[in-house]
Design a protein around this motif. Structure first.
Motif, PDB file in Angstrom:
ATOM      1  N   ARG A 135      -0.329   3.469   8.073  1.00 26.32           N
ATOM      2  CA  ARG A 135      -1.462   4.053   8.789  1.00 26.32           C
ATOM      3  C   ARG A 135      -1.479   5.574   8.679  1.00 26.32           C
ATOM      4  O   ARG A 135      -2.512   6.196   8.582  1.00 26.32           O
ATOM      5  CB  ARG A 135      -1.425   3.654  10.266  1.00 26.32           C
ATOM      6  N   THR A 136      -0.291   6.150   8.687  1.00 28.58           N
ATOM      7  CA  THR A 136      -0.195   7.607   8.580  1.00 28.58           C
ATOM      8  C   THR A 136      -0.680   8.088   7.216  1.00 28.58           C
ATOM      9  O   THR A 136      -1.235   9.189   7.079  1.00 28.58           O
ATOM     10  CB  THR A 136       1.273   8.055   8.798  1.00 28.58           C
ATOM     11  N   LEU A 137      -0.490   7.241   6.182  1.00 26.59           N
ATOM     12  CA  LEU A 137      -0.910   7.608   4.828  1.00 26.59           C
ATOM     13  C   LEU A 137      -2.422   7.445   4.620  1.00 26.59           C
ATOM     14  O   LEU A 137      -2.969   8.021   3.680  1.00 26.59           O
ATOM     15  CB  LEU A 137      -0.176   6.742   3.804  1.00 26.59           C
ATOM     16  N   GLN A 138      -3.064   6.685   5.461  1.00 24.75           N
ATOM     17  CA  GLN A 138      -4.489   6.394   5.242  1.00 24.75           C
ATOM     18  C   GLN A 138      -5.375   7.577   5.631  1.00 24.75           C
ATOM     19  O   GLN A 138      -5.037   8.341   6.511  1.00 24.75           O
ATOM     20  CB  GLN A 138      -4.898   5.136   6.035  1.00 24.75           C
ATOM     21  N   ARG A 168       0.825  -1.220   0.000  1.00 25.96           N
ATOM     22  CA  ARG A 168       0.000   0.000   0.000  1.00 25.96           C
ATOM     23  C   ARG A 168       0.852   1.261   0.000  1.00 25.96           C
ATOM     24  O   ARG A 168       0.539   2.246  -0.674  1.00 25.96           O
ATOM     25  CB  ARG A 168      -0.937  -0.014   1.214  1.00 25.96           C
ATOM     26  N   VAL A 169       1.943   1.243   0.757  1.00 29.80           N
ATOM     27  CA  VAL A 169       2.834   2.409   0.792  1.00 29.80           C
ATOM     28  C   VAL A 169       3.431   2.653  -0.593  1.00 29.80           C
ATOM     29  O   VAL A 169       3.477   3.791  -1.075  1.00 29.80           O
ATOM     30  CB  VAL A 169       3.939   2.222   1.852  1.00 29.80           C
ATOM     31  N   PHE A 170       3.875   1.606  -1.245  1.00 26.86           N
ATOM     32  CA  PHE A 170       4.469   1.790  -2.574  1.00 26.86           C
ATOM     33  C   PHE A 170       3.411   2.120  -3.616  1.00 26.86           C
ATOM     34  O   PHE A 170       3.681   2.872  -4.559  1.00 26.86           O
ATOM     35  CB  PHE A 170       5.290   0.557  -2.954  1.00 26.86           C
ATOM     36  N   ASP A 171       2.214   1.583  -3.452  1.00 23.76           N
ATOM     37  CA  ASP A 171       1.117   1.971  -4.338  1.00 23.76           C
ATOM     38  C   ASP A 171       0.853   3.473  -4.239  1.00 23.76           C
ATOM     39  O   ASP A 171       0.580   4.133  -5.249  1.00 23.76           O
ATOM     40  CB  ASP A 171      -0.139   1.178  -3.962  1.00 23.76           C
ATOM     41  N   ALA A 172       0.978   4.018  -3.037  1.00 24.11           N
ATOM     42  CA  ALA A 172       0.719   5.449  -2.824  1.00 24.11           C
ATOM     43  C   ALA A 172       1.726   6.332  -3.557  1.00 24.11           C
ATOM     44  O   ALA A 172       1.425   7.488  -3.875  1.00 24.11           O
ATOM     45  CB  ALA A 172       0.739   5.764  -1.334  1.00 24.11           C
ATOM     46  N   VAL A 173       2.934   5.786  -3.821  1.00 23.25           N
ATOM     47  CA  VAL A 173       3.943   6.586  -4.528  1.00 23.25           C
ATOM     48  C   VAL A 173       4.093   6.132  -5.979  1.00 23.25           C
ATOM     49  O   VAL A 173       5.056   6.488  -6.656  1.00 23.25           O
ATOM     50  CB  VAL A 173       5.308   6.544  -3.797  1.00 23.25           C
ATOM     51  N   GLY A 174       3.133   5.303  -6.470  1.00 24.70           N
ATOM     52  CA  GLY A 174       3.112   4.938  -7.877  1.00 24.70           C
ATOM     53  C   GLY A 174       3.956   3.754  -8.262  1.00 24.70           C
ATOM     54  O   GLY A 174       4.406   3.662  -9.412  1.00 24.70           O
ATOM     55  N   VAL A 175       4.160   2.811  -7.331  1.00 29.36           N
ATOM     56  CA  VAL A 175       4.954   1.618  -7.619  1.00 29.36           C
ATOM     57  C   VAL A 175       4.112   0.381  -7.320  1.00 29.36           C
ATOM     58  O   VAL A 175       3.519   0.267  -6.239  1.00 29.36           O
ATOM     59  CB  VAL A 175       6.252   1.570  -6.786  1.00 29.36           C
ATOM     60  N   PHE A 223      11.339   8.472  -3.125  1.00 29.47           N
ATOM     61  CA  PHE A 223       9.944   8.902  -3.296  1.00 29.47           C
ATOM     62  C   PHE A 223       9.501   9.822  -2.157  1.00 29.47           C
ATOM     63  O   PHE A 223       8.306   9.999  -1.937  1.00 29.47           O
ATOM     64  CB  PHE A 223       9.020   7.685  -3.350  1.00 29.47           C
ATOM     65  N   GLU A 224      10.457  10.413  -1.453  1.00 28.51           N
ATOM     66  CA  GLU A 224      10.118  11.189  -0.259  1.00 28.51           C
ATOM     67  C   GLU A 224       9.209  12.382  -0.583  1.00 28.51           C
ATOM     68  O   GLU A 224       8.287  12.698   0.173  1.00 28.51           O
ATOM     69  CB  GLU A 224      11.378  11.671   0.455  1.00 28.51           C
ATOM     70  N   GLU A 225       9.445  13.044  -1.719  1.00 25.32           N
ATOM     71  CA  GLU A 225       8.589  14.183  -2.072  1.00 25.32           C
ATOM     72  C   GLU A 225       7.140  13.744  -2.280  1.00 25.32           C
ATOM     73  O   GLU A 225       6.198  14.416  -1.843  1.00 25.32           O
ATOM     74  CB  GLU A 225       9.119  14.870  -3.326  1.00 25.32           C
ATOM     75  N   ARG A 226       6.961  12.599  -2.934  1.00 28.69           N
ATOM     76  CA  ARG A 226       5.606  12.083  -3.131  1.00 28.69           C
ATOM     77  C   ARG A 226       4.975  11.709  -1.795  1.00 28.69           C
ATOM     78  O   ARG A 226       3.778  11.929  -1.580  1.00 28.69           O
ATOM     79  CB  ARG A 226       5.633  10.857  -4.055  1.00 28.69           C
ATOM     80  N   LEU A 227       5.777  11.121  -0.922  1.00 28.93           N
ATOM     81  CA  LEU A 227       5.269  10.757   0.401  1.00 28.93           C
ATOM     82  C   LEU A 227       4.814  12.003   1.157  1.00 28.93           C
ATOM     83  O   LEU A 227       3.734  12.014   1.761  1.00 28.93           O
ATOM     84  CB  LEU A 227       6.341  10.023   1.202  1.00 28.93           C
ATOM     85  N   ARG A 228       5.634  13.038   1.140  1.00 29.25           N
ATOM     86  CA  ARG A 228       5.276  14.271   1.852  1.00 29.25           C
ATOM     87  C   ARG A 228       3.985  14.869   1.296  1.00 29.25           C
ATOM     88  O   ARG A 228       3.143  15.373   2.042  1.00 29.25           O
ATOM     89  CB  ARG A 228       6.419  15.284   1.753  1.00 29.25           C
TER      90      ARG A 228
END
Length: 408
Positions: A405-408, A190-197, A288-293
């Motif tokens: 969880r923080t991304l959700q 899920r974390v990598f899906d959030a940054v397009g991977v 992918f830190e910029e995408r995460l932020r």
């Protein structure tokens, strides 16, 4: 250190490697200051320098004894000594060679043989381990504490993202982690899906080989390695350039494939490539830190978390600081405890084979972690997570689950 190897190993690959490693040692003893078993016992033979002498004696022809075997068995292979050594002694590789030679010379008691066989034949096989773990979880309240500590409460597997992305990475699911803590893999996806991977798990890939390799079954370990290489190779040929790993113990082993299979003409080049593209999650996410932020926005909660860096990450893979930086970027208040470089006592099968020492190290580690007054403890290896959780009521989880969880 001067050496004079015996005929049985002189001129062999193991002999040449052991000789080169032994000659680097200058007997300084810095390693004893960071060796967990030496710190507990004060016994020179329970530290790296003493074990190096024992291995040297065996390789020079002195017959190994059950005491020799016991001292080598007691080593956690945490490789803290390698981080401390000013001479670059690759103690982990020397220990593997020494243990295999001693295993051939010293017959173990029947009970030891049975337990070790059970571990190395069951844990790597998901089709055996998963139903056994499910059965244990079903009756967990009835289990004695010693078994309950090894059987985590049943956990939801979480939702695996279905979005197809152009950017794909291979992903190692592992052998015990899917049964013990299935949400770790789903959270990673899920974390990598959030940054397009998109993470792709090869169906035929399984245990990384570490369990058998570190239990002196080099042939079994190499068989696991070859199976994984065969499973991954078609994807690598298609252009995927990363094998992503979220269990640091597996990552440390896969990065050694090139070395372990260097003499195999059919697999040497493939193994070297696999080792080169194997990456821990914490090595890949910073790009992918910029995408995460952007995804996080202001959702960071400032939760106080104690981070336990596994030995296989900080000493085995030499990765330090990356997990803390990623969690701080998510707004998490990350704390490292005193003596954060020391082992928690899990060390793969060590917590089963050497329970007393393992529990002492666990309790020492937990005392230091809990001194930071954390709301939860995070780590990066399923063995450490399960081992630590068995001794505390503070929630223990993989750091990627917290990020998820923080991304959700």
């Amino acid at each position: 250190m001067q050496t004079n190897l015996a005929d049985f190993i002189r001129g062999t690959r193991d002999g040449d490697e052991a000789d080169a490693i032994l000659r680097k040692c200058v007997h300084c003893g810095f390693c004893t200051a960071t060796c967990p078993t030496y710190q507990l016992s004060g016994d020179e033979l329970e530290g790296p320098r003493g074990r190096i002498y024992l291995i040297k004696q065996v390789l020079e022809g002195r017959p190994a004894t059950d005491k020799t075997q016991a001292h080598l068995d007691h080593c956690l292979t945490c490789r803290n000594c390698e981080s401390t050594c000013p001479s670059g002694v690759q103690y982990g590789r020397l220990a593997d060679i020494g243990r295999r030679v001693v295993e051939q010379q010293v017959a173990r008691p029947a009970r030891q043989r049975m337990l070790r066989t059970l571990l190395k034949e069951t844990l790597p096989r998901r089709w055996l381990f998963t139903p056994a773990m499910k059965a244990g979880q079903a009756v967990r309240p009835l289990l004695p504490q010693a078994l309950k500590d090894k059987v985590p409460a049943r956990q939801s597997a979480g939702v695996w993202p279905r979005t197809a992305h152009a950017h794909k990475m291979l992903f190692l699911e592992g052998c015990v982690q899917p049964a013990m803590s299935p949400n770790i893999n789903a959270a990673t996806a899920r974390v990598f899906d959030a940054v397009g991977v998109q993470l792709v798990a090869a169906n035929r890939a399984g245990c990384c080989g570490a369990i058998r390799w570190h239990m002196n079954d080099a042939d079994g370990g190499r068989a696991d390695m070859r199976r994984n290489i065969d499973a991954w190779w078609p994807y690598l040929e298609q252009g995927i350039d990363t094998i992503l790993i979220n269990a640091s113990g597996c990552g440390a082993m896969i990065k050694e494939y090139g070395h372990a299979l260097a003499d195999d003409p059919a697999y040497a080049a493939k193994a070297a490539r696999v080792s080169a593209v194997a990456k821990d999650v914490s090595e890949v996410l910073p790009q992918f830190e910029e995408r995460l932020r952007a995804k996080l926005g202001t959702r960071g909660q400032g939760e106080r978390v104690a981070y336990h860096p596994p030995c296989t990450l900080q000493h085995g893979q030499k990765i330090r600081g990356k997990v803390e930086d990623l969690l701080r970027a998510a707004g998490v208040d990350v704390r490292l405890c005193a003596d954060s470089h020391l082992c928690c006592g899990s060390a793969g099968t060590y917590s089963v084979l050497h329970k007393e020492v393992s529990l002492r190290l666990r309790d020492d580690k937990l005392a230091r972690l809990e001194a930071t007054a954390p709301e939860r403890i995070v780590s990066a290896n399923i063995g450490c997570i399960t081992h630590l959780q068995s001794g505390t009521d503070v929630p223990v989880e993989h750091w990627v689950e917290l990020l998820d969880r923080t991304l959700q």
